[in-house]
Scaffold this motif. Structure first.
Motif, PDB file in Angstrom:
ATOM      1  N   ILE A   1      25.699  40.126  38.504  1.00  0.00           N
ATOM      2  CA  ILE A   1      24.964  39.919  37.263  1.00  0.00           C
ATOM      3  C   ILE A   1      26.023  39.605  36.210  1.00  0.00           C
ATOM      4  CG2 ILE A   1      22.846  41.192  37.726  1.00  0.00           C
ATOM      5  CD1 ILE A   1      24.089  43.676  36.544  1.00  0.00           C
ATOM      6  N   GLY A   2      25.801  38.543  35.435  1.00  0.00           N
ATOM      7  CA  GLY A   2      26.922  37.965  34.726  1.00  0.00           C
ATOM      8  C   GLY A   2      27.904  37.527  35.803  1.00  0.00           C
ATOM      9  N   PHE A   3      29.187  37.740  35.562  1.00  0.00           N
ATOM     10  CA  PHE A   3      30.165  37.525  36.622  1.00  0.00           C
ATOM     11  C   PHE A   3      30.740  38.860  37.085  1.00  0.00           C
ATOM     12  CE2 PHE A   3      30.959  32.885  35.388  1.00  0.00           C
ATOM     13  CZ  PHE A   3      30.355  32.409  36.547  1.00  0.00           C
ATOM     14  N   ASN A   4      29.897  39.891  37.074  1.00  0.00           N
ATOM     15  CA  ASN A   4      30.287  41.182  37.617  1.00  0.00           C
ATOM     16  C   ASN A   4      30.136  41.118  39.135  1.00  0.00           C
ATOM     17  OD1 ASN A   4      30.693  43.093  35.160  1.00  0.00           O
ATOM     18  ND2 ASN A   4      28.784  41.995  34.709  1.00  0.00           N
ATOM     19  N   GLU A   5      31.222  40.765  39.790  1.00  0.00           N
ATOM     20  CA  GLU A   5      31.219  40.531  41.226  1.00  0.00           C
ATOM     21  C   GLU A   5      31.265  41.852  41.987  1.00  0.00           C
ATOM     22  OE1 GLU A   5      30.538  37.721  42.293  1.00  0.00           O
ATOM     23  OE2 GLU A   5      31.678  36.073  41.399  1.00  0.00           O
ATOM     24  N   PRO A   6      31.051  41.807  43.318  1.00  0.00           N
ATOM     25  CA  PRO A   6      31.173  43.031  44.119  1.00  0.00           C
ATOM     26  C   PRO A   6      32.473  43.773  43.830  1.00  0.00           C
ATOM     27  CG  PRO A   6      30.294  41.263  45.460  1.00  0.00           C
ATOM     28  CD  PRO A   6      30.627  40.649  44.129  1.00  0.00           C
ATOM     29  N   GLY A   7      32.347  45.084  43.673  1.00  0.00           N
ATOM     30  CA  GLY A   7      33.482  45.925  43.303  1.00  0.00           C
ATOM     31  C   GLY A   7      33.487  46.318  41.843  1.00  0.00           C
ATOM     32  N   SER A   8      32.617  45.695  41.025  1.00  0.00           N
ATOM     33  CA  SER A   8      32.571  46.019  39.599  1.00  0.00           C
ATOM     34  C   SER A   8      32.058  47.442  39.395  1.00  0.00           C
ATOM     35  CB  SER A   8      31.659  45.031  38.866  1.00  0.00           C
ATOM     36  OG  SER A   8      32.175  43.719  38.932  1.00  0.00           O
ATOM     37  N   ALA A   9      32.598  48.099  38.386  1.00  0.00           N
ATOM     38  CA  ALA A   9      32.190  49.475  38.077  1.00  0.00           C
ATOM     39  C   ALA A   9      30.933  49.468  37.213  1.00  0.00           C
ATOM     40  CB  ALA A   9      33.321  50.201  37.350  1.00  0.00           C
ATOM     41  N   PRO A  10      30.071  50.468  37.373  1.00  0.00           N
ATOM     42  CA  PRO A  10      28.829  50.503  36.588  1.00  0.00           C
ATOM     43  C   PRO A  10      29.047  50.704  35.093  1.00  0.00           C
ATOM     44  CG  PRO A  10      29.092  52.513  37.872  1.00  0.00           C
ATOM     45  CD  PRO A  10      30.144  51.580  38.333  1.00  0.00           C
ATOM     46  N   ASN A  11      30.218  51.197  34.703  1.00  0.00           N
ATOM     47  CA  ASN A  11      30.495  51.410  33.270  1.00  0.00           C
ATOM     48  C   ASN A  11      31.445  50.353  32.712  1.00  0.00           C
ATOM     49  OD1 ASN A  11      32.756  52.196  34.643  1.00  0.00           O
ATOM     50  ND2 ASN A  11      33.110  54.068  33.442  1.00  0.00           N
ATOM     51  N   SER A  12      31.620  49.250  33.437  1.00  0.00           N
ATOM     52  CA  SER A  12      32.588  48.224  33.026  1.00  0.00           C
ATOM     53  C   SER A  12      32.166  47.545  31.732  1.00  0.00           C
ATOM     54  CB  SER A  12      32.749  47.182  34.130  1.00  0.00           C
ATOM     55  OG  SER A  12      31.494  46.628  34.501  1.00  0.00           O
ATOM     56  N   GLY A  13      33.160  47.137  30.951  1.00  0.00           N
ATOM     57  CA  GLY A  13      32.921  46.408  29.713  1.00  0.00           C
ATOM     58  C   GLY A  13      33.297  44.945  29.863  1.00  0.00           C
ATOM     59  N   THR A  14      33.241  44.212  28.753  1.00  0.00           N
ATOM     60  CA  THR A  14      33.615  42.801  28.753  1.00  0.00           C
ATOM     61  C   THR A  14      35.085  42.673  29.147  1.00  0.00           C
ATOM     62  OG1 THR A  14      32.005  42.384  27.010  1.00  0.00           O
ATOM     63  CG2 THR A  14      33.690  40.711  27.358  1.00  0.00           C
ATOM     64  N   ARG A  15      35.363  41.738  30.077  1.00  0.00           N
ATOM     65  CA  ARG A  15      36.713  41.661  30.623  1.00  0.00           C
ATOM     66  C   ARG A  15      36.910  40.351  31.375  1.00  0.00           C
ATOM     67  NH1 ARG A  15      33.172  43.675  33.844  1.00  0.00           N
ATOM     68  NH2 ARG A  15      33.411  43.757  36.109  1.00  0.00           N
ATOM     69  N   LEU A  16      38.146  40.108  31.769  1.00  0.00           N
ATOM     70  CA  LEU A  16      38.495  38.979  32.620  1.00  0.00           C
ATOM     71  C   LEU A  16      38.358  39.412  34.072  1.00  0.00           C
ATOM     72  CD1 LEU A  16      39.684  36.026  32.612  1.00  0.00           C
ATOM     73  CD2 LEU A  16      41.929  37.108  32.873  1.00  0.00           C
ATOM     74  N   VAL A  17      37.691  38.587  34.892  1.00  0.00           N
ATOM     75  CA  VAL A  17      37.460  38.947  36.292  1.00  0.00           C
ATOM     76  C   VAL A  17      37.843  37.773  37.198  1.00  0.00           C
ATOM     77  CG1 VAL A  17      35.576  40.527  35.757  1.00  0.00           C
ATOM     78  CG2 VAL A  17      35.065  38.125  36.232  1.00  0.00           C
ATOM     79  N   SER A  18      38.054  38.079  38.468  1.00  0.00           N
ATOM     80  CA  SER A  18      38.234  37.056  39.500  1.00  0.00           C
ATOM     81  C   SER A  18      36.888  36.772  40.154  1.00  0.00           C
ATOM     82  CB  SER A  18      39.235  37.530  40.559  1.00  0.00           C
ATOM     83  OG  SER A  18      40.522  37.688  39.993  1.00  0.00           O
ATOM     84  N   LEU A  19      36.627  35.493  40.414  1.00  0.00           N
ATOM     85  CA  LEU A  19      35.345  35.096  40.983  1.00  0.00           C
ATOM     86  C   LEU A  19      35.349  35.226  42.501  1.00  0.00           C
ATOM     87  CD1 LEU A  19      34.516  31.944  38.828  1.00  0.00           C
ATOM     88  CD2 LEU A  19      33.694  34.290  38.538  1.00  0.00           C
ATOM     89  N   ASP A  20      34.228  35.668  43.033  1.00  0.00           N
ATOM     90  CA  ASP A  20      34.055  35.779  44.471  1.00  0.00           C
ATOM     91  C   ASP A  20      34.059  34.388  45.099  1.00  0.00           C
ATOM     92  OD1 ASP A  20      32.962  37.898  46.643  1.00  0.00           O
ATOM     93  OD2 ASP A  20      32.008  35.949  46.964  1.00  0.00           O
ATOM     94  N   ASP A  21      34.512  34.325  46.337  1.00  0.00           N
ATOM     95  CA  ASP A  21      34.595  33.041  47.037  1.00  0.00           C
ATOM     96  C   ASP A  21      33.222  32.379  47.160  1.00  0.00           C
ATOM     97  OD1 ASP A  21      36.433  31.238  48.678  1.00  0.00           O
ATOM     98  OD2 ASP A  21      34.830  31.618  50.113  1.00  0.00           O
ATOM     99  N   LEU A  22      32.170  33.156  47.425  1.00  0.00           N
ATOM    100  CA  LEU A  22      30.820  32.605  47.536  1.00  0.00           C
ATOM    101  C   LEU A  22      30.345  32.050  46.202  1.00  0.00           C
ATOM    102  CD1 LEU A  22      28.224  32.044  49.035  1.00  0.00           C
ATOM    103  CD2 LEU A  22      27.570  34.438  48.748  1.00  0.00           C
ATOM    104  N   THR A  23      30.669  32.746  45.102  1.00  0.00           N
ATOM    105  CA  THR A  23      30.306  32.259  43.774  1.00  0.00           C
ATOM    106  C   THR A  23      30.950  30.911  43.513  1.00  0.00           C
ATOM    107  OG1 THR A  23      30.072  34.513  42.919  1.00  0.00           O
ATOM    108  CG2 THR A  23      30.433  32.768  41.304  1.00  0.00           C
ATOM    109  N   ARG A  24      32.206  30.769  43.897  1.00  0.00           N
ATOM    110  CA  ARG A  24      32.904  29.498  43.696  1.00  0.00           C
ATOM    111  C   ARG A  24      32.321  28.412  44.593  1.00  0.00           C
ATOM    112  NH1 ARG A  24      38.167  29.363  44.986  1.00  0.00           N
ATOM    113  NH2 ARG A  24      38.566  27.703  43.488  1.00  0.00           N
TER     114      ARG A  24
END
Length: 639
Positions: free
Chosen positions: A159-182
């Protein structure tokens, strides 16, 4: 009582899900919810603070909001928006940027103050991103939080770009995209290698602070991940499952996206059913697969212990049900996909008469025919039918630039070796090489390069069809115009495509039409091509008597196969036929090894094809039927 029944039906669902008949109706509903918030806040002299999403899913919502603005006077002057995410790095002027997306679909068409629009900045230096993300969060907090956050869901469950492994309390941040998303984004960028590897995204914790959350999902492509999000356990592997913890979330989906939810996919587990023939077939096959038993070995206890006691009571005895379904499956198997001459066809999927049929195999891309139904294609030609093939699009998008350059170099070298003047080819070569060296992500190829790539695909398609056994006058390379038009304009007319298809059908007057019914391809080309065929047949049915005797068979296999209970004709292939099909696929050399748009399946197309057909054969065998090397499956379209 109705409320109790609904609770029973949805007892596997861990959050509220509202299902609409189609995405248009659902999108209008979401737009109305947004409009109501805007109007209500405006009446109080307050701002409406909205969290917005991008991608295909919310396009219908934004279109309806634009309509409400232009036709009903909905004003956005009191609206402040925060977008979920943006690729990083990314220029706002880039056609793939979410800044450009929002302007194209919403902001350029309404009266919003652009100073109230907030989108993550893809132009920052990486060391500046953390401070920007903190400021983004602070702006939302200072405005009292989001009144509503709309979401889509990716096939990774992001949801958004909160890929697998994202924490439920995560805030706005820079993330790496999952291979399937790409992989899913590859078409927008021209190739997966050109898709950014990072993005800036609101966090799950940020999303949770919204007073309302609406997650939308359309189409069967989203059905598997939707089921995990709605019915699965909380898991960092599927970030959308964290929404189960919210008291103010609602999933709004169309019936295709909801198709794998228990209440729709296996309704006998949650309620009494109206037992149609198709539902009985589906339930019995499901039970046999669940228990790893042949159909004829299923017992009363098996039915009673797996939610099918009602079926056993109403339609039993159980063994009679088993025999009925076993016979139905057996009757789908035929070595005569064009119908067996001089045979009783009452229990066969195709008619015996006429013995020699006129047939058109439509192939959306120049290789879908041999990939998805190559064995059946060969069988139809071998059995003496008058078979035509129509390659609907050029497929030029799926040719690597260096392959095109290699063909130009061949032409140039050949002309030089034969002392043929090659000034024009030399210029073309220089221009093409210069373009490729400076080509931007998803930049449209010049007409000459598109033509070269199309000719590469055409030559391969002709070679494949000849290998199957067709004469050149039975090979039609349609090159439907929508395919190239849609690269630069999303709103194209399909009238020319329909007329061209009408003309071909009038020429052949087929008894059988085979068309791709696999709408999961990454580009949407299969579905568009099918709709063109369908419209052409509908128009012809009003004036041409032969259409009443024309059967339309759908094939799959390039991306997914039909479910076993859906199959109405299953053509077994011998080991030799599997080998011949593989060699036909090999004629498409530009698609071998690593195609430009492979989707999320890393296997080569010939491997996918063989794996899927062998899997279909294995399933039939495990259900108690004969063991074949491979089987190709078809479903008859009901007009």
């Amino acid at each position: 009582m109705a409320r109790l029944n609904l609770l029973e039906e949805t007892r596997f669902e861990k959050l509220p899900v509202t299902v609409y008949p189609d995405k248009l109706t659902a999108s209008k509903t979401v737009a109305k919810r947004i409009a109501d918030i805007i109007i209500r806040k405006a009446a109080k002299g307050e701002n409406a603070v909205l969290g917005l999403a991008t991608g295909v899913t919310p396009i219908g919502v934004y279109a309806e909001l634009v309509r409400l603005h232009k036709e009903d006077g909905l004003s956005f002057k009191n609206v402040i928006t925060f977008n979920l995410d943006e690729y990083f790095p990314m220029l706002p002027s880039s056609s793939q940027s979410y800044d450009a997306f929002m302007k194209e679909h919403l902001f350029n068409h309404i009266d919003i103050d652009l100073t109230n629009v907030h989108i993550p900045d893809g132009t920052l230096k990486q060391e500046e991103v953390a401070a920007f993300c903190l400021a983004y969060e602070q702006k939302i907090t200072a405005l009292g939080g989001l009144d509503l956050q709309i979401l889509g869901i990716g096939r990774t469950g992001h949801i958004g770009f909160n890929e697998p492994g994202s924490a439920p309390n995560s805030g706005t941040r820079l993330v790496s995209l999952d291979d399937l998303t790409r992989s899913d984004a590859a078409h927008d960028f021209g190739a997966k290698s050109k898709v950014p590897t990072k993005a800036i995204t609101m966090g799950i914790g940020t999303i949770f602070k919204a007073r309302e959350i609406i997650l939308m999902a359309w189409s069967a492509k989203k059905a598997p991940i939707l089921k995990k999000a709605v019915e699965g356990d909380l898991s960092a592997d599927v970030p959308a499952t964290y929404l189960q913890l919210s008291d103010h979330v609602e999933f709004i989906v169309d019936k295709e996206a909801a198709s794998e939810l228990t209440r729709f996919n296996t309704p006998w587990l949650v309620k009494d059913c109206v037992w149609t023939d198709l539902l009985i077939k589906k339930a019995v096959i499901w039970l046999a697969k669940t228990l790893n038993k042949p159909i004829l070995k299923l017992t009363d206890d098996d039915y009673n212990n797996h939610g099918m006691a009602q079926l056993a009571t109403e339609k039993g005895p159980v063994y009679n049900i088993n025999i009925q379904i076993f016979n139905k499956l057996q009757h789908t198997i035929t070595g005569w996909p064009g119908g067996k001459p001089n045979a009783d066809d009452s229990q066969r999927p195709e008619r015996a008469i006429p013995a020699q049929k006129r047939i058109v195999v439509f192939s959306p891309h120049p290789d879908d025919d041999v990939i998805s139904m190559g064995g059946t294609f060969i069988r139809l030609a071998d059995q003496g039918h008058d078979v035509h093939v129509a390659y609907q699009t050029s497929g030029n998008t799926a040719v690597w630039d260096d392959d095109a350059l290699r063909y130009i170099e061949f032409s140039l070298d050949f002309s030089k070796s034969q002392n043929i003047k090659a000034d024009a080819i030399e210029k073309l070569y220089g221009d093409t090489r210069g373009f490729i060296n400076t080509k931007q992500s998803n930049q449209a190829d010049p007409a000459e390069l598109q033509a070269i790539k199309g000719l590469i695909r055409k030559g391969e398609a002709i070679a494949g069809a000849r290998f199957v056994g067709l004469d050149d006058d039975h090979i039609h390379f349609q090159n439907l115009p929508f395919y190239d038009k849609r690269k630069t304009n999303k709103n194209v007319s399909y009238e020319d495509d329909i007329q061209q298809t009408v003309a071909l059908l009038q020429q052949v007057k087929p008894h059988q039409v085979f068309a791709a019914g696999d709408f999961a391809d990454p580009h949407g080309t299969h579905e568009t091509c099918f709709n063109i065929i369908l419209e052409a047949l509908k128009r012809l049915s009003k004036t041409e008597a032969w259409v009443n005797d024309c059967w339309l068979w759908l094939y799959r296999g390039a991306w997914f196969e039909f479910e076993t209970y859906e199959i109405e004709m299953c053509v077994p292939l011998s080991p030799d036929e599997v080998e011949r099909k593989r060699l036909a696929i090999f004629k498409h050399q530009s698609q071998k090894d690593r195609p430009v748009f492979p989707g999320d399946d890393a296997r080569e197309f010939w491997v996918r094809a063989e794996d899927r057909t062998s899997e279909t054969a294995k399933i039939y065998n495990e259900l108690g039927l004969a063991e074949y090397e491979a089987m190709e499956a078809f479903v008859k379209w009901k007009f």
